[in-house]
Scaffold this motif. Structure first.
Motif, PDB file in Angstrom:
ATOM      1  N   ARG A  73       2.170   1.971  -3.485  1.00  0.00           N
ATOM      2  CA  ARG A  73       1.156   2.520  -4.376  1.00  0.00           C
ATOM      3  C   ARG A  73       0.897   4.001  -4.105  1.00  0.00           C
ATOM      4  O   ARG A  73       0.913   4.815  -5.019  1.00  0.00           O
ATOM      5  CB  ARG A  73      -0.146   1.728  -4.280  1.00  0.00           C
ATOM      6  CG  ARG A  73      -1.201   2.252  -5.259  1.00  0.00           C
ATOM      7  CD  ARG A  73      -2.383   1.337  -5.391  1.00  0.00           C
ATOM      8  NE  ARG A  73      -3.367   1.869  -6.330  1.00  0.00           N
ATOM      9  CZ  ARG A  73      -3.307   1.732  -7.637  1.00  0.00           C
ATOM     10  NH1 ARG A  73      -2.310   1.055  -8.182  1.00  0.00           N
ATOM     11  NH2 ARG A  73      -4.241   2.238  -8.421  1.00  0.00           N
ATOM     12  N   TYR A  74       0.683   4.362  -2.820  1.00  0.00           N
ATOM     13  CA  TYR A  74       0.327   5.768  -2.609  1.00  0.00           C
ATOM     14  C   TYR A  74       1.518   6.712  -2.754  1.00  0.00           C
ATOM     15  O   TYR A  74       1.369   7.858  -3.177  1.00  0.00           O
ATOM     16  CB  TYR A  74      -0.450   5.980  -1.308  1.00  0.00           C
ATOM     17  CG  TYR A  74       0.268   5.843   0.017  1.00  0.00           C
ATOM     18  CD1 TYR A  74       1.299   6.694   0.398  1.00  0.00           C
ATOM     19  CD2 TYR A  74      -0.167   4.909   0.955  1.00  0.00           C
ATOM     20  CE1 TYR A  74       1.901   6.594   1.640  1.00  0.00           C
ATOM     21  CE2 TYR A  74       0.414   4.809   2.205  1.00  0.00           C
ATOM     22  CZ  TYR A  74       1.455   5.644   2.548  1.00  0.00           C
ATOM     23  OH  TYR A  74       2.042   5.552   3.778  1.00  0.00           O
ATOM     24  N   ASN A 126       1.735   7.166  -6.523  1.00  0.00           N
ATOM     25  CA  ASN A 126       0.619   7.981  -6.999  1.00  0.00           C
ATOM     26  C   ASN A 126       0.858   9.463  -6.748  1.00  0.00           C
ATOM     27  O   ASN A 126       0.631  10.313  -7.618  1.00  0.00           O
ATOM     28  CB  ASN A 126      -0.682   7.543  -6.326  1.00  0.00           C
ATOM     29  CG  ASN A 126      -1.254   6.277  -6.930  1.00  0.00           C
ATOM     30  OD1 ASN A 126      -0.722   5.752  -7.906  1.00  0.00           O
ATOM     31  ND2 ASN A 126      -2.333   5.777  -6.357  1.00  0.00           N
ATOM     32  N   ILE A 127       1.330   9.787  -5.539  1.00  0.00           N
ATOM     33  CA  ILE A 127       1.590  11.193  -5.200  1.00  0.00           C
ATOM     34  C   ILE A 127       2.722  11.746  -6.068  1.00  0.00           C
ATOM     35  O   ILE A 127       2.632  12.854  -6.600  1.00  0.00           O
ATOM     36  CB  ILE A 127       1.926  11.336  -3.706  1.00  0.00           C
ATOM     37  CG1 ILE A 127       0.701  10.988  -2.854  1.00  0.00           C
ATOM     38  CG2 ILE A 127       2.396  12.758  -3.385  1.00  0.00           C
ATOM     39  CD1 ILE A 127       0.976  10.932  -1.368  1.00  0.00           C
ATOM     40  N   ASP A 154      -7.420   7.131  -6.137  1.00  0.00           N
ATOM     41  CA  ASP A 154      -7.919   5.767  -6.015  1.00  0.00           C
ATOM     42  C   ASP A 154      -9.249   5.731  -5.266  1.00  0.00           C
ATOM     43  O   ASP A 154     -10.139   4.934  -5.593  1.00  0.00           O
ATOM     44  CB  ASP A 154      -6.891   4.894  -5.290  1.00  0.00           C
ATOM     45  CG  ASP A 154      -5.727   4.499  -6.191  1.00  0.00           C
ATOM     46  OD1 ASP A 154      -5.883   4.577  -7.426  1.00  0.00           O
ATOM     47  OD2 ASP A 154      -4.675   4.115  -5.667  1.00  0.00           O
ATOM     48  N   LEU A 199      -4.391  11.314   1.491  1.00  0.00           N
ATOM     49  CA  LEU A 199      -4.365   9.946   1.993  1.00  0.00           C
ATOM     50  C   LEU A 199      -5.647   9.707   2.780  1.00  0.00           C
ATOM     51  O   LEU A 199      -5.932  10.429   3.738  1.00  0.00           O
ATOM     52  CB  LEU A 199      -3.142   9.716   2.885  1.00  0.00           C
ATOM     53  CG  LEU A 199      -1.786   9.888   2.194  1.00  0.00           C
ATOM     54  CD1 LEU A 199      -0.655   9.619   3.179  1.00  0.00           C
ATOM     55  CD2 LEU A 199      -1.667   8.973   0.981  1.00  0.00           C
ATOM     56  N   TRP A 221      -5.630   4.709   0.898  1.00  0.00           N
ATOM     57  CA  TRP A 221      -5.774   5.024  -0.532  1.00  0.00           C
ATOM     58  C   TRP A 221      -5.476   6.497  -0.757  1.00  0.00           C
ATOM     59  O   TRP A 221      -5.715   7.330   0.111  1.00  0.00           O
ATOM     60  CB  TRP A 221      -7.204   4.742  -1.001  1.00  0.00           C
ATOM     61  CG  TRP A 221      -7.703   3.354  -0.771  1.00  0.00           C
ATOM     62  CD1 TRP A 221      -8.394   2.905   0.319  1.00  0.00           C
ATOM     63  CD2 TRP A 221      -7.544   2.218  -1.635  1.00  0.00           C
ATOM     64  NE1 TRP A 221      -8.688   1.570   0.185  1.00  0.00           N
ATOM     65  CE2 TRP A 221      -8.174   1.119  -1.009  1.00  0.00           C
ATOM     66  CE3 TRP A 221      -6.939   2.028  -2.877  1.00  0.00           C
ATOM     67  CZ2 TRP A 221      -8.212  -0.150  -1.575  1.00  0.00           C
ATOM     68  CZ3 TRP A 221      -6.983   0.764  -3.450  1.00  0.00           C
ATOM     69  CH2 TRP A 221      -7.607  -0.311  -2.809  1.00  0.00           C
ATOM     70  N   THR A 222      -4.968   6.826  -1.938  1.00  0.00           N
ATOM     71  CA  THR A 222      -4.883   8.238  -2.323  1.00  0.00           C
ATOM     72  C   THR A 222      -6.263   8.699  -2.786  1.00  0.00           C
ATOM     73  O   THR A 222      -7.145   7.882  -3.091  1.00  0.00           O
ATOM     74  CB  THR A 222      -3.872   8.456  -3.459  1.00  0.00           C
ATOM     75  OG1 THR A 222      -4.273   7.681  -4.591  1.00  0.00           O
ATOM     76  CG2 THR A 222      -2.469   8.084  -3.023  1.00  0.00           C
ATOM     77  N   ARG A 238      -6.659  -0.435   4.656  1.00  0.00           N
ATOM     78  CA  ARG A 238      -5.809   0.034   3.562  1.00  0.00           C
ATOM     79  C   ARG A 238      -5.930   1.537   3.342  1.00  0.00           C
ATOM     80  O   ARG A 238      -7.024   2.095   3.332  1.00  0.00           O
ATOM     81  CB  ARG A 238      -6.152  -0.695   2.263  1.00  0.00           C
ATOM     82  CG  ARG A 238      -5.280  -0.260   1.102  1.00  0.00           C
ATOM     83  CD  ARG A 238      -5.227  -1.262  -0.001  1.00  0.00           C
ATOM     84  NE  ARG A 238      -4.274  -0.868  -1.023  1.00  0.00           N
ATOM     85  CZ  ARG A 238      -3.866  -1.645  -2.017  1.00  0.00           C
ATOM     86  NH1 ARG A 238      -4.319  -2.880  -2.113  1.00  0.00           N
ATOM     87  NH2 ARG A 238      -2.994  -1.212  -2.902  1.00  0.00           N
ATOM     88  N   GLN A 296       0.823  -1.214   0.000  1.00  0.00           N
ATOM     89  CA  GLN A 296       0.000   0.000   0.000  1.00  0.00           C
ATOM     90  C   GLN A 296       0.856   1.263   0.000  1.00  0.00           C
ATOM     91  O   GLN A 296       0.527   2.243  -0.671  1.00  0.00           O
ATOM     92  CB  GLN A 296      -0.965   0.007   1.186  1.00  0.00           C
ATOM     93  CG  GLN A 296      -0.336   0.187   2.553  1.00  0.00           C
ATOM     94  CD  GLN A 296      -1.368   0.405   3.643  1.00  0.00           C
ATOM     95  OE1 GLN A 296      -2.536   0.662   3.376  1.00  0.00           O
ATOM     96  NE2 GLN A 296      -0.938   0.299   4.902  1.00  0.00           N
ATOM     97  N   THR A 313      -3.836  13.805  -4.059  1.00  0.00           N
ATOM     98  CA  THR A 313      -2.744  13.373  -3.185  1.00  0.00           C
ATOM     99  C   THR A 313      -3.184  13.152  -1.744  1.00  0.00           C
ATOM    100  O   THR A 313      -2.356  12.807  -0.893  1.00  0.00           O
ATOM    101  CB  THR A 313      -1.618  14.420  -3.202  1.00  0.00           C
ATOM    102  OG1 THR A 313      -2.163  15.708  -2.856  1.00  0.00           O
ATOM    103  CG2 THR A 313      -0.973  14.512  -4.561  1.00  0.00           C
TER     104      THR A 313
END
Length: 630
Positions: free
Chosen positions: A236-237, A240-241, A537, A445, A533-534, A531, A233, A443
């Motif tokens: 991924r974030y 993404n950011i 997502d 969280l 997520w950004t 979990r 996780q 961005t």
């Protein structure tokens, strides 16, 4: 008789001595009390006079100066008492003030440009993105309708650009840097802290009960490295950011994302400024004392003329002239309108009372106070909708449930829109999911739907390290069960009951999300598991409704309330000077906290964690304690 005379004279002298001594002590007490009272009055007078603001004027051809340095919080409050007592060592700015100033400057004909002064800035990327979006709106407003030429400009300068500062400044028309300066473009890294080995050295173990394979906040007590689920996780974030950051920079400069990543991999921080210019990251090099002349050239001024400057706080106080007042700022609405959109700011750890908030190292989101405030807003007929602006990684599960209930009750009377800042996860998502609409930055969280319990087992410390022994006589099987586990650890049955309790709380959390987001409970459990997520997502899996910042949330709230003539009002109401003085002299304010944050740097968060363990609620709906993106 001579002896009796001696004792009589001695007694008289002692009587006189005590009388004069007591009189002196009484006089000193009266003097100190009087001086303290006069000092209090003087501080009050000075604070009151400092708080009063005269009308702000803006000269034609002015430049708005935005300082990208210090800590950027959702909303900063002026505290003249702290400044008088020398507690203003930490520079703190409010995101609301910066964005409002930029939006007003876009509508102010007297403002010809914005000067971004880059420094060491501490802020999450969602906040930086909000500032950057405001600057983009300024640039758009400063273009002529016919040929797109610039009526207004944005210029940036820094001796050294931190990555966050450069991300904001990259939107500028002119990016200047010291000839020997640097841009710290290195990418993002999350580096959790693990305490297991440290705790073992002092004989402390942590009993952890949790639900959700991604709920990684407890790993710092039980592991020495990331679990595979947590690594998944976080990877991924973080990516993404970073993708958002590089994409935004590439759209404002001539450097594409591939170039930016190549520069980050080559440690461009240590490269010379020619490399920066060749790759399109800057436009010119100059020394700090040459910036004024460069600004004068852009404004068409001669060298002996002065550049009129306006600060963000002054711009916020300035009253726009003519019809432009009607479109002053997305943050402010129309200042003369009767209808109100309440913007309720909440930032920090979610706690039940102020004491536990202070233990967590910040003022926190105090459930009792926030619930009372939301109840008042529900009864205020002038308030047509409420926007809850939140930046929090969660906290106390009970406090989150209380605020969730208040949000749901408020929604029965008027629209409630949540605007998520850098983080609105776990307990912060819990209280948000009951709202009418949720807006998050790409961005942001968020998510982290799960709860856990952490119970320190100090029996090893007390008995093995300190030599303290215990014995017991009890009437019932678990009469000596102690959540601090000072005499003995939990037995298997107690741990099983605790696990059942946590799982019941997790089920309730999923039910709250299911009801609020109109999703089947089974679907919620698929995307839950603790979990993170950004925002991007989260939009795809329907945990949020829209991407954007506070302006978009306010616009949505007004539309849901079916009002076009409105003004925004900030809550909670800022503390009065008397309240600030009381908090300062009693040590209840956050001045010491701000100084510790500055002094300790990356060690500040672990310190707050350790000092809070004993008195915090054992059941937490919280994101990983320390998410630091470097």
């Amino acid at each position: 008789m001579a002896e009796w005379g001696f004792f009589y004279n001695f007694a008289c002298k002692m009587k006189d001595f005590l009388k004069y001594t007591l009189a002196t002590i009484t006089g000193l007490l009266i003097t100190c009390t009087t001086l303290f009272f006069l000092g209090f009055v003087m501080l009050a007078v000075v604070a009151a006079s400092s708080a009063s603001k005269s009308a702000v004027t803006v000269k034609d051809g002015s430049v708005l100066v935005v300082k990208l340095s210090g800590q950027i919080v959702e909303r900063a409050e002026d505290n003249p008492i702290s400044e008088l007592l020398g507690y203003d060592a930490t520079e703190q700015q409010g995101l609301d003030e910066i964005v409002t100033a930029i939006d007003k400057a876009a509508q102010c004909s007297e403002i010809k440009g914005i000067y971004l002064e880059a420094g060491i800035v501490s802020a999450d990327y969602a906040s930086l993105q909000e500032i950057r979006k405001a600057l983009e709106r300024f640039r758009t407003a400063g273009r002529t309708a016919k040929d797109g030429s610039a009526k207004k400009f944005i210029a940036a300068y820094g001796d050294e650009y931190t990555q966050g500062a450069y991300y904001v400044c990259s939107v500028a028309d002119e990016i200047w840097i010291n000839p020997q300066g640097m841009i710290d473009l290195h990418g993002l890294a999350a580096q959790p802290t693990y305490l297991k080995d440290l705790l073992e050295k002092v004989g402390v173990k942590m009993t952890v009960v949790k639900v959700g394979k991604y709920k990684s906040a407890t790993e710092q007590y039980t592991e020495t490295q990331m679990s595979e689920a947590n690594r998944e996780q976080v990877t991924r974030y973080v990516n993404n950011i970073w993708n958002v950051v590089t994409k935004d920079i590439s759209m404002s400069t001539t450097a594409d994302t591939a170039t930016l990543n190549a520069l980050a991999d080559s440690i461009v921080t240590l490269c010379d400024t020619k490399t920066l210019k060749d790759n399109g990251l800057i436009t010119r090099t100059m020394y700090a004392n040459q910036v004024k002349n460069a600004m004068k050239s852009m404004l068409g001024l001669s060298e002996d003329e002065t550049v009129p400057q306006v600060s963000c706080s002054e711009m916020c106080e300035y009253e726009l002239k003519g019809t432009k007042e009607k479109t002053a700022s997305a943050y402010m609405g129309k200042p003369s309108a009767k209808d109100k959109i309440a913007v309720y700011y909440c930032e920090g750890s979610i706690v039940q009372n102020e004491e536990s908030g202070a233990l967590m190292g910040d003022a926190g989101i105090v459930s009792k106070k926030m619930v009372g405030d939301l109840e008042e807003l529900a009864e205020n007929d002038d308030v047509k909708a409420v926007v809850i602006r939140i930046n929090s990684g969660g906290g106390d599960a009970f406090a989150s449930e209380d605020i969730w209930h208040a949000v749901v009750e408020l929604k029965k009377k008027k629209p409630v829109v949540v605007s998520m800042g850098g983080m609105a996860a776990s307990g912060a998502y819990y209280l948000s999911c009951g709202a009418s609409w949720i807006v998050a930055q790409p961005t942001t969280l968020t998510g982290s739907i799960g709860i856990f319990g952490v119970f320190p087992d100090i029996s090893g410390l007390m008995q093995d390290k300190l030599g303290i022994k215990y014995d017991v006589v009890k009437t019932n099987k678990h009469a000596d069960m102690d959540f601090l586990q000072s005499a003995r650890p939990f037995d298997a049955e107690e741990q099983r009951m605790l696990q059942n309790y946590i799982e019941r709380g997790y089920g309730l959390f999923c039910k709250r999300v299911s009801d609020g987001r109109k999703l089947p409970v089974e679907r919620v459990k698929e995307i839950a598991e603790g979990r993170v997520w950004t925002g991007s997502d989260a939009l795809n899996i329907k945990l949020v409704d829209q991407l954007g910042g506070l302006p978009e949330a306010i616009t949505k709230a007004a539309a849901m309330a079916k009002t076009t003539e409105y003004r925004t009002v900030s809550y909670p109401t800022p503390a009065s000077w008397a309240e600030q003085l009381f908090e300062t002299v009693t040590g209840r304010g956050n001045n010491l906290d701000e100084q510790l944050r500055t002094t300790l740097g990356v060690f500040y968060e672990p310190l707050c964690l350790v000092k809070s363990l004993e008195k915090q609620s054992p059941v937490q709906a919280r994101c990983p304690w320390i998410i630091t993106l470097r």
